[in-house]
Design a protein around this motif. Structure first.
Motif, PDB file in Angstrom:
ATOM      1  N   VAL A 176       0.828  -1.208   0.000  1.00  0.00           N
ATOM      2  CA  VAL A 176       0.000   0.000   0.000  1.00  0.00           C
ATOM      3  C   VAL A 176       0.857   1.251   0.000  1.00  0.00           C
ATOM      4  CG1 VAL A 176      -1.616   1.364   1.368  1.00  0.00           C
ATOM      5  CG2 VAL A 176      -2.016  -1.087   1.019  1.00  0.00           C
ATOM      6  N   LYS A 177       1.841   1.278   0.899  1.00  0.00           N
ATOM      7  CA  LYS A 177       2.664   2.487   1.047  1.00  0.00           C
ATOM      8  C   LYS A 177       3.449   2.816  -0.217  1.00  0.00           C
ATOM      9  CE  LYS A 177       3.165   2.451   6.074  1.00  0.00           C
ATOM     10  NZ  LYS A 177       2.600   3.797   6.246  1.00  0.00           N
ATOM     11  N   ASN A 178       3.838   1.779  -0.975  1.00  0.00           N
ATOM     12  CA  ASN A 178       4.647   2.004  -2.177  1.00  0.00           C
ATOM     13  C   ASN A 178       3.826   2.053  -3.464  1.00  0.00           C
ATOM     14  OD1 ASN A 178       7.140   2.058  -0.765  1.00  0.00           O
ATOM     15  ND2 ASN A 178       7.031  -0.171  -0.575  1.00  0.00           N
ATOM     16  N   ALA A 179       2.498   1.979  -3.328  1.00  0.00           N
ATOM     17  CA  ALA A 179       1.636   1.979  -4.518  1.00  0.00           C
ATOM     18  C   ALA A 179       1.728   3.335  -5.231  1.00  0.00           C
ATOM     19  CB  ALA A 179       0.194   1.695  -4.113  1.00  0.00           C
ATOM     20  N   PRO A 180       1.637   3.348  -6.577  1.00  0.00           N
ATOM     21  CA  PRO A 180       1.727   4.610  -7.338  1.00  0.00           C
ATOM     22  C   PRO A 180       0.447   5.447  -7.298  1.00  0.00           C
ATOM     23  CG  PRO A 180       1.385   2.775  -8.833  1.00  0.00           C
ATOM     24  CD  PRO A 180       1.536   2.168  -7.472  1.00  0.00           C
ATOM     25  N   VAL A 181      -0.598   4.922  -6.660  1.00  0.00           N
ATOM     26  CA  VAL A 181      -1.852   5.651  -6.535  1.00  0.00           C
ATOM     27  C   VAL A 181      -2.153   5.853  -5.056  1.00  0.00           C
ATOM     28  CG1 VAL A 181      -2.786   4.826  -8.722  1.00  0.00           C
ATOM     29  CG2 VAL A 181      -3.161   3.500  -6.649  1.00  0.00           C
ATOM     30  N   ALA A 182      -3.085   6.786  -4.770  1.00  0.00           N
ATOM     31  CA  ALA A 182      -3.431   7.091  -3.377  1.00  0.00           C
ATOM     32  C   ALA A 182      -4.303   5.979  -2.807  1.00  0.00           C
ATOM     33  CB  ALA A 182      -4.157   8.429  -3.303  1.00  0.00           C
ATOM     34  N   ILE A 183      -3.898   5.433  -1.633  1.00  0.00           N
ATOM     35  CA  ILE A 183      -4.629   4.323  -1.005  1.00  0.00           C
ATOM     36  C   ILE A 183      -4.741   4.602   0.490  1.00  0.00           C
ATOM     37  CG2 ILE A 183      -4.638   1.851  -0.494  1.00  0.00           C
ATOM     38  CD1 ILE A 183      -2.998   1.424  -3.019  1.00  0.00           C
ATOM     39  N   THR A 184      -5.911   4.286   1.023  1.00  0.00           N
ATOM     40  CA  THR A 184      -6.078   4.285   2.487  1.00  0.00           C
ATOM     41  C   THR A 184      -7.064   3.192   2.857  1.00  0.00           C
ATOM     42  OG1 THR A 184      -6.556   5.642   4.420  1.00  0.00           O
ATOM     43  CG2 THR A 184      -7.975   5.961   2.512  1.00  0.00           C
ATOM     44  N   PHE A 185      -6.898   2.640   4.075  1.00  0.00           N
ATOM     45  CA  PHE A 185      -7.822   1.619   4.577  1.00  0.00           C
ATOM     46  C   PHE A 185      -8.516   2.197   5.799  1.00  0.00           C
ATOM     47  CE2 PHE A 185      -8.644  -1.949   7.571  1.00  0.00           C
ATOM     48  CZ  PHE A 185      -9.621  -2.586   6.840  1.00  0.00           C
ATOM     49  N   LEU A 186      -9.870   2.164   5.744  1.00  0.00           N
ATOM     50  CA  LEU A 186     -10.682   2.683   6.842  1.00  0.00           C
ATOM     51  C   LEU A 186     -11.289   1.488   7.582  1.00  0.00           C
ATOM     52  CD1 LEU A 186     -12.510   5.554   4.862  1.00  0.00           C
ATOM     53  CD2 LEU A 186     -10.379   5.675   6.171  1.00  0.00           C
ATOM     54  N   GLN A 187     -11.102   1.427   8.888  1.00  0.00           N
ATOM     55  CA  GLN A 187     -11.485   0.237   9.676  1.00  0.00           C
ATOM     56  C   GLN A 187     -12.736   0.512  10.490  1.00  0.00           C
ATOM     57  OE1 GLN A 187      -8.878  -0.885  12.885  1.00  0.00           O
ATOM     58  NE2 GLN A 187      -9.273  -3.068  12.604  1.00  0.00           N
ATOM     59  N   ASP A 246     -13.844 -10.160   6.226  1.00  0.00           N
ATOM     60  CA  ASP A 246     -13.017 -11.134   6.934  1.00  0.00           C
ATOM     61  C   ASP A 246     -13.344 -12.511   6.407  1.00  0.00           C
ATOM     62  OD1 ASP A 246     -15.469 -11.785   8.004  1.00  0.00           O
ATOM     63  OD2 ASP A 246     -15.069 -10.965  10.007  1.00  0.00           O
ATOM     64  N   VAL A 247     -12.803 -13.534   7.048  1.00  0.00           N
ATOM     65  CA  VAL A 247     -12.980 -14.907   6.559  1.00  0.00           C
ATOM     66  C   VAL A 247     -14.429 -15.359   6.664  1.00  0.00           C
ATOM     67  CG1 VAL A 247     -10.618 -15.602   7.020  1.00  0.00           C
ATOM     68  CG2 VAL A 247     -12.333 -15.779   8.838  1.00  0.00           C
ATOM     69  N   GLU A 248     -15.217 -14.663   7.463  1.00  0.00           N
ATOM     70  CA  GLU A 248     -16.630 -15.007   7.622  1.00  0.00           C
ATOM     71  C   GLU A 248     -17.525 -14.094   6.782  1.00  0.00           C
ATOM     72  OE1 GLU A 248     -17.391 -14.770  11.758  1.00  0.00           O
ATOM     73  OE2 GLU A 248     -16.180 -16.557  12.256  1.00  0.00           O
ATOM     74  N   ASN A 249     -16.890 -13.400   5.855  1.00  0.00           N
ATOM     75  CA  ASN A 249     -17.605 -12.492   4.953  1.00  0.00           C
ATOM     76  C   ASN A 249     -18.311 -11.342   5.685  1.00  0.00           C
ATOM     77  OD1 ASN A 249     -16.918 -13.683   2.493  1.00  0.00           O
ATOM     78  ND2 ASN A 249     -18.571 -15.195   2.662  1.00  0.00           N
ATOM     79  N   GLU A 250     -17.755 -10.928   6.780  1.00  0.00           N
ATOM     80  CA  GLU A 250     -18.255  -9.778   7.511  1.00  0.00           C
ATOM     81  C   GLU A 250     -17.377  -8.562   7.162  1.00  0.00           C
ATOM     82  OE1 GLU A 250     -20.906  -9.547   9.374  1.00  0.00           O
ATOM     83  OE2 GLU A 250     -21.455 -11.666   9.209  1.00  0.00           O
ATOM     84  N   VAL A 251     -18.011  -7.407   7.018  1.00  0.00           N
ATOM     85  CA  VAL A 251     -17.267  -6.193   6.659  1.00  0.00           C
ATOM     86  C   VAL A 251     -16.440  -5.736   7.845  1.00  0.00           C
ATOM     87  CG1 VAL A 251     -17.427  -3.806   5.895  1.00  0.00           C
ATOM     88  CG2 VAL A 251     -19.069  -5.482   5.044  1.00  0.00           C
ATOM     89  N   ILE A 252     -15.108  -5.523   7.564  1.00  0.00           N
ATOM     90  CA  ILE A 252     -14.252  -4.996   8.619  1.00  0.00           C
ATOM     91  C   ILE A 252     -13.723  -3.596   8.279  1.00  0.00           C
ATOM     92  CG2 ILE A 252     -13.550  -7.303   9.371  1.00  0.00           C
ATOM     93  CD1 ILE A 252     -10.942  -6.876   7.785  1.00  0.00           C
ATOM     94  N   GLY A 253     -14.008  -3.143   7.035  1.00  0.00           N
ATOM     95  CA  GLY A 253     -13.539  -1.813   6.647  1.00  0.00           C
ATOM     96  C   GLY A 253     -13.731  -1.562   5.154  1.00  0.00           C
ATOM     97  N   VAL A 254     -13.199  -0.413   4.713  1.00  0.00           N
ATOM     98  CA  VAL A 254     -13.317  -0.018   3.306  1.00  0.00           C
ATOM     99  C   VAL A 254     -11.936   0.399   2.799  1.00  0.00           C
ATOM    100  CG1 VAL A 254     -14.372   1.572   1.654  1.00  0.00           C
ATOM    101  CG2 VAL A 254     -15.716   0.760   3.602  1.00  0.00           C
ATOM    102  N   MET A 255     -11.558  -0.191   1.672  1.00  0.00           N
ATOM    103  CA  MET A 255     -10.299   0.173   1.028  1.00  0.00           C
ATOM    104  C   MET A 255     -10.602   1.254  -0.037  1.00  0.00           C
ATOM    105  SD  MET A 255      -7.032  -0.409   0.895  1.00  0.00           S
ATOM    106  CE  MET A 255      -6.821  -2.046   1.593  1.00  0.00           C
ATOM    107  N   ILE A 256      -9.848   2.374   0.012  1.00  0.00           N
ATOM    108  CA  ILE A 256     -10.041   3.472  -0.942  1.00  0.00           C
ATOM    109  C   ILE A 256      -8.824   3.575  -1.851  1.00  0.00           C
ATOM    110  CG2 ILE A 256     -10.317   5.970  -1.208  1.00  0.00           C
ATOM    111  CD1 ILE A 256     -11.766   6.015   1.444  1.00  0.00           C
ATOM    112  N   VAL A 257      -9.069   3.582  -3.161  1.00  0.00           N
ATOM    113  CA  VAL A 257      -8.014   3.786  -4.157  1.00  0.00           C
ATOM    114  C   VAL A 257      -8.416   5.004  -5.014  1.00  0.00           C
ATOM    115  CG1 VAL A 257      -6.719   2.813  -6.081  1.00  0.00           C
ATOM    116  CG2 VAL A 257      -7.512   1.316  -4.225  1.00  0.00           C
TER     117      VAL A 257
END
Length: 673
Positions: free
Chosen positions: A172-183, A267-278
């Motif tokens: 994520v940190k080295n990606a060429p686009v803007a990324i953040t993970f919201l938990q 997660d492994v139980e298909n429950e939402v744990i956050g949102v990934m933004i690109v």
């Protein structure tokens, strides 16, 4: 050429339409003929071709030779033949720009422009260079592919997040686009890379564990927060392209455009744990696309406006043709000749009637010098003088002259009345000289017959008047001897009336002689101041109602026809008496300058309006108002006076104020010796 349509002043000219097209931001060209001749091209189109303005007037294949072997010439010829518009998008073309053959991409349209008969008379070519847009699209497609590949990798990393947390964070940190993970439901910033921090204008320690829902310290535009929250709640991802975002920095609000991916993380139980933004910044591409859209809208509006103008010009042209037909009918009915003098080569052109008067066929032309040859020798000088005066710098440009033409094959000359007007540029140089001619032969012949009749009748009337005057003088002498005061006064009034009748008959005779060219000047030298004094004494004998005040000039000798100049002075004094109340003063002055002598007669009568002053010296013209109805006269005195003064190379005029009086002037030149 572009279709030439005459139009009224309120419509745009062809030059104005081309000026409008030249200002278009879109590349524009106009072609004529099936050979595709470049009639017009604005700077953008010439820049596309890599040429200069010397291509105007050339065939497109000659002007841009690298188009040989490419489909464009054939397409234009097809549009010319069929009249069907051809449109293409993202069409590649090879053009030589800056000496190098390069490949470009264009959106363009070949539109056939038709006249009222449906015939193609030109092709409107508009084009937009989409080369950079095409490259940007390719770059965007590549970026999207990279994003999709990255997304795939991120999703794969998400699936094994528990096993490779460090590896994911590094990715994520080295990606060429803007990324953040919201938990979590609070949407706390758990992971953010450098690109996203640059967008936010924050440091990492300022945003970690900060909820984007916290309105007191906003990171993201409220509308986007709502979308992200919905992704978390519904587990439905969001994809946005060229989304306008207001970035909330601590000191300002900055507007940028982004391609966005909001992806729910499970997660492994298909429950939402956050949102990934690109987020990918596509501001430059979006603005460029908006500019292209704006230009396309402007060109569409211009095309619509041009079509409306074309329809208006078509309607105006039909109206103009109708009026031209009507004018031609009037000209033919009035038997008017139309002429135009080309001031560049002094060649005369005109309508059929004008040419027929000169003995020319429809195809013949005539020069000004050849026209002079058929003008009667007695009229040559004043026609030439009138033309020179009309074309003189700072003149009124008006031309009004009557003359005789010796028409080949005709025994008698034809009398012509010509009127015209010259126009001048800002430097007072003549640009155009044109006008009309009318055959006035019949009118002139009537005038000559009338003048002959007046001359004959006037001459016959003089004989009995002379006898009557002689007998009156004899009777008056006898009455004085017999001291018969009543008879003396009565015979004196008879003598006065005989003198008036004689003066009137002499006036008609002089008009007749003047217009038949039989009046002659018997010039001799005499003192003008003495002649004025003599005329004043004679006038005082005929009127006792006015006082005449003479301010003499120094003795001045002139060379002129004494009797005719005397008649001018007498006429001025007589008019001053007639048109001013009894008891008013009449002032006569004489002034001498180095080149001329000026005589003025001033009355304190009714005065003359400006519009009457301009016509006062015309033949038979009289001022018509309530004050002049009871005053006798035929309007010939001032006309004769003006002709006599002009024949002496002098000037005559009047200065007047209505209600206050008038002053009549004339001048005579003094001999240089």
């Amino acid at each position: 050429m572009i279709c030439q349509m005459n139009k009224p002043a309120s419509s745009l000219s062809n030059e104005e339409i081309l000026d409008i097209l030249s200002l278009s931001r879109k590349a524009t060209a106009i072609y004529t003929s099936e050979n595709i001749v470049i009639e017009f091209a604005n700077d953008q189109m010439i820049s596309f071709w890599g040429k200069d303005r010397n291509v105007i007037g050339l065939e497109l294949e000659v002007a841009v030779p690298e188009l040989k072997g490419q489909p464009f010439i054939a397409l234009l010829q097809q549009v010319w033949r069929t009249g069907n518009t051809y449109t293409a998008e993202n069409q590649s073309a090879e053009l030589r720009v800056n000496g190098k053959l390069q490949r470009f991409h264009f959106n363009f349209e070949y539109k056939a422009i038709k006249n009222e008969h449906g015939e193609v008379y030109s092709i409107l070519h508009t084009a937009t260079d989409v080369t950079q847009l095409n490259l940007a699209k390719q770059a965007l497609d590549t970026g999207l592919l990279r994003e999709q590949e990255l997304n795939r990798k991120l999703l794969s990393a998400n699936a094994s997040l528990g096993k490779s947390q460090d590896k994911f964070a590094s990715l994520v940190k080295n990606a060429p686009v803007a990324i953040t993970f919201l938990q979590g439901p609070e949407l706390l910033v758990e992971l953010v890379n450098k690109k996203m921090l640059e967008i936010w204008g924050r440091r990492e320690e300022q945003v970690i564990n900060l909820s984007i829902l916290d309105e007191t310290n906003p990171l993201i535009d409220p509308e986007q927060v709502r979308l992200i929250n919905r992704v978390y709640e519904t587990q439905d991802p969001y994809y946005g392209f060229s989304v306008k975002i207001n970035i909330l920095s601590p000191f300002s609000v900055i507007t940028r455009y982004f391609d966005l991916i909001y992806e729910p993380v499970l997660d492994v139980e298909n429950e939402v744990i956050g949102v990934m933004i690109v987020a990918t910044d596509v501001t430059e591409h979006s603005l460029s696309f908006q500019r292209e859209q704006s230009l396309a809208e402007e060109l569409t509006a211009s095309n619509n406006e041009l079509a409306a103008i074309n329809e208006e010009m078509h309607a105006s042209n039909e109206e103009l043709n109708r009026r031209e037909d009507q004018l031609q009918f009037i000209i033919d009915a009035a038997e008017i000749g139309i002429w135009d003098l080309d001031l560049r080569n002094l060649q005369l052109s005109g309508n059929d009637r004008f040419k027929s008067w000169l003995g020319l066929s429809e195809q013949d032309a005539i020069s000004l010098s050849e026209l002079y040859k058929v003008i009667h020798k007695d009229d040559y000088a004043h026609v030439s003088s009138a033309i020179k005066e009309a074309l003189r710098e700072h003149s009124s440009g008006k031309f009004n002259v009557e003359f005789q033409l010796n028409i080949p094959g005709e025994l008698l000359p034809r009398y012509i009345a010509a009127k015209g007007k010259a126009s001048f540029n800002i430097q007072q140089q003549p640009l155009k000289f044109s006008g009309t001619m009318m055959d006035i032969t019949e009118r002139k012949q009537d005038e000559l017959r009338k003048n002959d009749f007046i001359g004959m009748v006037s001459h016959e009337l003089k004989t009995p008047l002379t006898s009557l005057n002689g007998y009156s003088q004899i009777l008056q002498s006898r009455a004085k001897k017999n001291q018969d005061e009543f008879s003396v006064n009565a015979l004196k009034k008879i003598g006065t009336q005989v003198s008036k009748m004689t003066a009137l008959i002499n006036g008609f005779l002089n008009i007749s002689r003047l217009e038949s060219g039989k009046i002659h000047l018997e010039k001799k030298k005499f003192n003008l101041d003495e002649l004025i004094a003599e005329n004043i004494k004679e006038s005082e004998l005929l009127t006792e109602t006015h006082q005449i005040l003479f301010t003499p000039c120094p003795p001045v000798e002139v060379e002129a026809d004494k009797d005719k100049i005397s008649s001018v002075i007498t006429n001025f004094i007589s008019n001053a008496v007639k048109y001013s109340p009894a008891g008013k003063l009449i002032e006569i002055q004489c002034e001498v300058s180095p080149s001329e002598v000026r005589v003025g007669v001033k009355d304190h009568g009714m005065g003359i309006k400006k519009e009457d002053s301009e016509r006062l010296f015309e033949r038979f013209y009289r001022v018509r108002n309530g004050q002049t109805q009871l005053i006798s006269g035929f309007g010939i005195g001032l006309y004769l006076s003006a002709e006599i003064v002009k024949s002496h190379s002098g000037k005559i005029w009047v200065e007047s104020i209505p209600g206050e009086g008038s002053t009549f002037f004339f001048t005579l030149p003094l001999s240089s010796t």
